[in-house]
Write a protein that holds these residues in place. Structure first.
Motif, PDB file in Angstrom:
ATOM      1  N   ALA A  84       0.794  -1.228   0.000  1.00  0.00           N
ATOM      2  CA  ALA A  84       0.000   0.000   0.000  1.00  0.00           C
ATOM      3  C   ALA A  84       0.826   1.277   0.000  1.00  0.00           C
ATOM      4  O   ALA A  84       0.286   2.352  -0.219  1.00  0.00           O
ATOM      5  N   LYS A 139      -4.082   4.571   4.102  1.00  0.00           N
ATOM      6  CA  LYS A 139      -4.878   5.096   2.996  1.00  0.00           C
ATOM      7  C   LYS A 139      -5.403   3.923   2.173  1.00  0.00           C
ATOM      8  O   LYS A 139      -4.679   2.984   1.855  1.00  0.00           O
ATOM      9  N   LYS A 145      -6.535   1.734  -0.958  1.00  0.00           N
ATOM     10  CA  LYS A 145      -5.983   1.586  -2.303  1.00  0.00           C
ATOM     11  C   LYS A 145      -7.140   1.279  -3.259  1.00  0.00           C
ATOM     12  O   LYS A 145      -7.926   0.373  -3.013  1.00  0.00           O
ATOM     13  N   TYR A 146      -7.233   2.035  -4.345  1.00  0.00           N
ATOM     14  CA  TYR A 146      -8.316   1.853  -5.317  1.00  0.00           C
ATOM     15  C   TYR A 146      -7.747   1.563  -6.702  1.00  0.00           C
ATOM     16  O   TYR A 146      -6.635   1.950  -7.035  1.00  0.00           O
ATOM     17  N   TYR A 147      -8.569   0.907  -7.507  1.00  0.00           N
ATOM     18  CA  TYR A 147      -8.273   0.654  -8.907  1.00  0.00           C
ATOM     19  C   TYR A 147      -9.010   1.696  -9.735  1.00  0.00           C
ATOM     20  O   TYR A 147     -10.069   2.186  -9.338  1.00  0.00           O
TER      21      TYR A 147
END
Length: 100
Positions: free
Chosen positions: A68, A74, A76-78
């Motif tokens: 991360a 925080k 984590k997004y795709y």
């Protein structure tokens, strides 16, 4: 072992598509990280939304930081998440697993 917990929400009409996306994109991504142990992915619906809770298990916090980044709390997004998720919680929660 450390558990990393993320929560998300989609419209009900995106439930199956997002579930499939996570199976094809996210789960294999986690699985390829050295130090990843396992995950549990939960979903539920109410009359308006589909809710997800992802619990990933890692050997230690250093492994999570490798996955991360240094700002490991925080989320984590795709890039594809914007097609499904209603909101984007900024933070995840970590717990030390002391018993199974």
């Amino acid at each position: 072992m450390i558990a990393r917990i993320w929560k998300g929400k989609t419209k009900i009409e995106h439930l199956e598509e997002y579930t499939d996306f996570m199976k094809v994109r996210a789960i294999p991504d986690y699985a390829q990280v050295d130090g990843f142990i396992k995950l549990t992915f939960l979903k539920r619906i109410d009359k308006d939304y589909a809710y997800f809770e992802l619990i990933t298990f890692w050997e230690n916090m250093e492994v999570i930081k490798g996955f991360a980044g240094n700002n490991f709390e925080k989320a984590k997004y795709y890039s594809e998440d914007k097609n499904y998720l209603i909101d984007f919680p900024e933070r995840v929660t970590h717990y030390e697993v002391f018993a199974e």
